[in-house]
Design a protein around this motif. Structure first.
Motif, PDB file in Angstrom:
ATOM      1  N   ILE A  86       4.758  -8.050   3.307  1.00  0.00           N
ATOM      2  CA  ILE A  86       5.842  -8.169   2.927  1.00  0.00           C
ATOM      3  C   ILE A  86       6.381  -6.996   2.077  1.00  0.00           C
ATOM      4  N   ASP A  87       7.525  -6.278   1.609  1.00  0.00           N
ATOM      5  CA  ASP A  87       7.861  -5.656   0.726  1.00  0.00           C
ATOM      6  C   ASP A  87       8.896  -6.095  -0.119  1.00  0.00           C
ATOM      7  N   PRO A  88       9.049  -5.672  -1.457  1.00  0.00           N
ATOM      8  CA  PRO A  88       9.911  -6.364  -2.336  1.00  0.00           C
ATOM      9  C   PRO A  88      11.526  -6.263  -1.648  1.00  0.00           C
ATOM     10  N   ALA A 107       5.194 -10.735  -6.454  1.00  0.00           N
ATOM     11  CA  ALA A 107       4.216 -10.334  -7.278  1.00  0.00           C
ATOM     12  C   ALA A 107       3.268  -9.479  -6.344  1.00  0.00           C
ATOM     13  N   LEU A 108       2.827  -8.415  -7.251  1.00  0.00           N
ATOM     14  CA  LEU A 108       2.120  -7.202  -6.364  1.00  0.00           C
ATOM     15  C   LEU A 108       0.814  -6.946  -7.055  1.00  0.00           C
ATOM     16  N   THR A 109       0.109  -6.309  -6.258  1.00  0.00           N
ATOM     17  CA  THR A 109      -1.438  -5.783  -6.840  1.00  0.00           C
ATOM     18  C   THR A 109      -0.995  -4.600  -7.429  1.00  0.00           C
ATOM     19  N   ASN A 111      -2.053  -1.884  -6.404  1.00  0.00           N
ATOM     20  CA  ASN A 111      -2.039  -0.942  -5.310  1.00  0.00           C
ATOM     21  C   ASN A 111      -0.755  -1.383  -4.637  1.00  0.00           C
ATOM     22  N   GLY A 112       0.309  -2.072  -4.959  1.00  0.00           N
ATOM     23  CA  GLY A 112       1.430  -2.304  -4.410  1.00  0.00           C
ATOM     24  C   GLY A 112       1.582  -3.409  -3.207  1.00  0.00           C
ATOM     25  N   LEU A 113       0.526  -4.041  -2.905  1.00  0.00           N
ATOM     26  CA  LEU A 113       0.481  -5.095  -2.261  1.00  0.00           C
ATOM     27  C   LEU A 113       0.757  -6.479  -2.334  1.00  0.00           C
ATOM     28  N   CYS A 114       1.381  -7.282  -1.670  1.00  0.00           N
ATOM     29  CA  CYS A 114       1.881  -8.572  -2.149  1.00  0.00           C
ATOM     30  C   CYS A 114       0.788  -9.629  -2.373  1.00  0.00           C
ATOM     31  N   GLN A 115       0.929 -10.138  -3.397  1.00  0.00           N
ATOM     32  CA  GLN A 115      -0.175 -11.510  -3.580  1.00  0.00           C
ATOM     33  C   GLN A 115       0.007 -12.641  -3.328  1.00  0.00           C
TER      34      GLN A 115
END
Length: 125
Positions: A86-88, A107-109, A111-115
């Motif tokens: 999922i994205d923001p 919350a994102l890593t 690299n922009g990936l969902c945590q």
């Protein structure tokens, strides 16, 4: 970026009734911290602006608009076990079916990936 440039960019996008803009800077380096405070005459106008420009591209980045200054304890949620794809924007939009979302944070890593978790603040409980 200056307050004047941001003011022009927002008004060019149809944002009206801006009362003030503050771009926080690091007190030592004087570099921008990467966010702005934009004040409006009323809460209703701020909500309309959020609905209008949230996640729009502004220069190199997509902006994320949050309404601050109103924190009812029981209108804030921590959401866990979120799909990592999922994205923001989709995260924020998903919760609008339950009410006006004042703020959301996924919350994102680096690299922009969902945590796998995020926060949502609604206008009302």
């Amino acid at each position: 970026m200056t307050e004047e440039i941001l003011w022009k960019e927002l008004t060019d996008r149809g944002v009206k009734d801006i009362q003030r803009i503050k771009l926080p800077r690091d007190r030592h380096s004087r570099c921008l911290k990467g966010y702005a405070f934009v004040g409006f005459e009323s809460r209703e106008i701020a909500i309309q602006v959020k609905q209008k420009i949230n996640y729009e591209q502004l220069f190199e980045n997509r902006i994320h608009v949050s309404i601050i200054g109103y924190r009812p304890e029981d209108a804030n949620l921590l959401i866990k076990n979120i799909d990592t794809k999922i994205d923001p924007k989709d995260f924020d939009n998903f919760f609008t079916k339950w009410g006006t979302v004042l703020s959301s944070k996924l919350a994102l890593t680096p690299n922009g990936l969902c945590q796998g978790y995020g926060y949502v603040q609604f206008e009302n409980k």
